[in-house]
Design a protein around this motif. Structure first.
Motif, PDB file in Angstrom:
ATOM      1  N   ILE A  79      -5.107   0.726  -4.803  1.00 14.67           N
ATOM      2  CA  ILE A  79      -5.103   1.299  -3.455  1.00 14.67           C
ATOM      3  C   ILE A  79      -6.423   0.993  -2.756  1.00 14.67           C
ATOM      4  O   ILE A  79      -6.437   0.581  -1.591  1.00 14.67           O
ATOM      5  CB  ILE A  79      -4.830   2.826  -3.505  1.00 14.67           C
ATOM      6  N   GLN A  80      -7.531   1.163  -3.463  1.00 18.85           N
ATOM      7  CA  GLN A  80      -8.841   0.864  -2.877  1.00 18.85           C
ATOM      8  C   GLN A  80      -8.948  -0.612  -2.518  1.00 18.85           C
ATOM      9  O   GLN A  80      -9.465  -0.973  -1.466  1.00 18.85           O
ATOM     10  CB  GLN A  80      -9.960   1.255  -3.841  1.00 18.85           C
ATOM     11  N   LEU A 118       1.513   6.589  -6.846  1.00 21.43           N
ATOM     12  CA  LEU A 118       0.426   7.528  -7.122  1.00 21.43           C
ATOM     13  C   LEU A 118       0.958   8.960  -7.106  1.00 21.43           C
ATOM     14  O   LEU A 118       0.656   9.763  -8.003  1.00 21.43           O
ATOM     15  CB  LEU A 118      -0.694   7.359  -6.097  1.00 21.43           C
ATOM     16  N   ASN A 119       1.768   9.270  -6.114  1.00 21.05           N
ATOM     17  CA  ASN A 119       2.342  10.605  -5.995  1.00 21.05           C
ATOM     18  C   ASN A 119       3.218  10.928  -7.209  1.00 21.05           C
ATOM     19  O   ASN A 119       3.096  12.007  -7.797  1.00 21.05           O
ATOM     20  CB  ASN A 119       3.151  10.707  -4.701  1.00 21.05           C
ATOM     21  N   GLU A 173      -6.972  -1.206   0.597  1.00 28.41           N
ATOM     22  CA  GLU A 173      -7.640  -0.634   1.767  1.00 28.41           C
ATOM     23  C   GLU A 173      -8.708  -1.610   2.285  1.00 28.41           C
ATOM     24  O   GLU A 173      -8.810  -1.842   3.485  1.00 28.41           O
ATOM     25  CB  GLU A 173      -8.279   0.720   1.420  1.00 28.41           C
ATOM     26  N   ASN A 212       1.066  11.469 -10.287  1.00 29.07           N
ATOM     27  CA  ASN A 212       0.359  12.760 -10.230  1.00 29.07           C
ATOM     28  C   ASN A 212       1.302  13.896 -10.628  1.00 29.07           C
ATOM     29  O   ASN A 212       0.884  14.843 -11.306  1.00 29.07           O
ATOM     30  CB  ASN A 212      -0.223  13.003  -8.837  1.00 29.07           C
ATOM     31  N   LEU A 227      -2.800   6.049 -13.456  1.00 26.44           N
ATOM     32  CA  LEU A 227      -3.404   6.618 -12.240  1.00 26.44           C
ATOM     33  C   LEU A 227      -4.681   5.874 -11.876  1.00 26.44           C
ATOM     34  O   LEU A 227      -4.938   5.593 -10.696  1.00 26.44           O
ATOM     35  CB  LEU A 227      -3.690   8.106 -12.430  1.00 26.44           C
ATOM     36  N   GLU A 228      -5.487   5.564 -12.888  1.00 32.42           N
ATOM     37  CA  GLU A 228      -6.732   4.827 -12.653  1.00 32.42           C
ATOM     38  C   GLU A 228      -6.427   3.449 -12.044  1.00 32.42           C
ATOM     39  O   GLU A 228      -7.065   3.032 -11.078  1.00 32.42           O
ATOM     40  CB  GLU A 228      -7.464   4.669 -13.984  1.00 32.42           C
ATOM     41  N   ARG A 264       0.837  -1.212   0.000  1.00 31.25           N
ATOM     42  CA  ARG A 264       0.000   0.000   0.000  1.00 31.25           C
ATOM     43  C   ARG A 264       0.867   1.255   0.000  1.00 31.25           C
ATOM     44  O   ARG A 264       0.569   2.239  -0.673  1.00 31.25           O
ATOM     45  CB  ARG A 264      -0.941  -0.039   1.206  1.00 31.25           C
ATOM     46  N   GLY A 304       1.135   4.158  -2.833  1.00 29.56           N
ATOM     47  CA  GLY A 304       0.981   5.573  -2.506  1.00 29.56           C
ATOM     48  C   GLY A 304       2.091   6.412  -3.124  1.00 29.56           C
ATOM     49  O   GLY A 304       1.827   7.502  -3.667  1.00 29.56           O
ATOM     50  N   ASN A 315      -5.086   3.839  -8.396  1.00 26.29           N
ATOM     51  CA  ASN A 315      -6.188   4.159  -7.480  1.00 26.29           C
ATOM     52  C   ASN A 315      -7.046   2.937  -7.186  1.00 26.29           C
ATOM     53  O   ASN A 315      -7.461   2.718  -6.046  1.00 26.29           O
ATOM     54  CB  ASN A 315      -7.042   5.301  -8.033  1.00 26.29           C
ATOM     55  N   GLY A 316      -7.299   2.126  -8.203  1.00 28.91           N
ATOM     56  CA  GLY A 316      -8.057   0.897  -8.006  1.00 28.91           C
ATOM     57  C   GLY A 316      -7.339  -0.070  -7.076  1.00 28.91           C
ATOM     58  O   GLY A 316      -7.951  -0.682  -6.190  1.00 28.91           O
TER      59      GLY A 316
END
Length: 126
Positions: free
Chosen positions: A87-88, A37-38, A91, A41, A80-81, A30, A34, A84-85
């Motif tokens: 990461i979810q 992702l950073n 979680e 971005n 990014l998509e 995770r 992260g 994010n998927g």
């Protein structure tokens, strides 16, 4: 009776330790997601600053290859998509693992109380 409870306790401890290892691995993944992702971005923001007159290059192995700006933006958006998927997904996985961990903690606590009661009864008999 005490031996059976102790065996059950040992089995539960092993399960609990395995869950903790899994939680640790998932937290590590995770964290990597992260940071990815950073980074992505930041790349997206940089690409958004460019216009069609700018040249974008993509690193493929040791070679820089010219890439279309719209293609680069689409690639970063897809990445990014995906991140994010993931990461979810992690979680949800971590929440599930935490629930299982809490259940094992409760079972261990009750087993420990049983062992203490059994030891208390055997001391009273002597």
């Amino acid at each position: 009776m005490t031996e059976a409870v102790q065996k059950k306790m040992k089995a539960e401890l092993e399960k609990y330790a395995q869950i903790q290892k899994d939680v640790s691995k998932s937290v590590s993944v995770r964290q990597k997601l992260g940071s990815q992702l950073n980074e992505n971005n930041i790349v997206k923001k940089e690409l958004d600053l460019l216009d069609t007159t700018n040249t974008v290059y993509k690193l493929i192995g040791p070679v820089l290859v010219k890439q279309d700006l719209d293609e680069a933006k689409a690639t970063v958006a897809k990445r990014l998509e995906y991140i994010n998927g993931e990461i979810q997904r992690y979680e949800v996985l971590l929440k599930d693992m935490e629930k299982k961990s809490e259940q094992h903690r409760e079972v261990l606590s009750s087993l420990q109380q049983e062992i203490q009661k059994a030891q208390g009864h055997s001391v009273g008999k002597v």
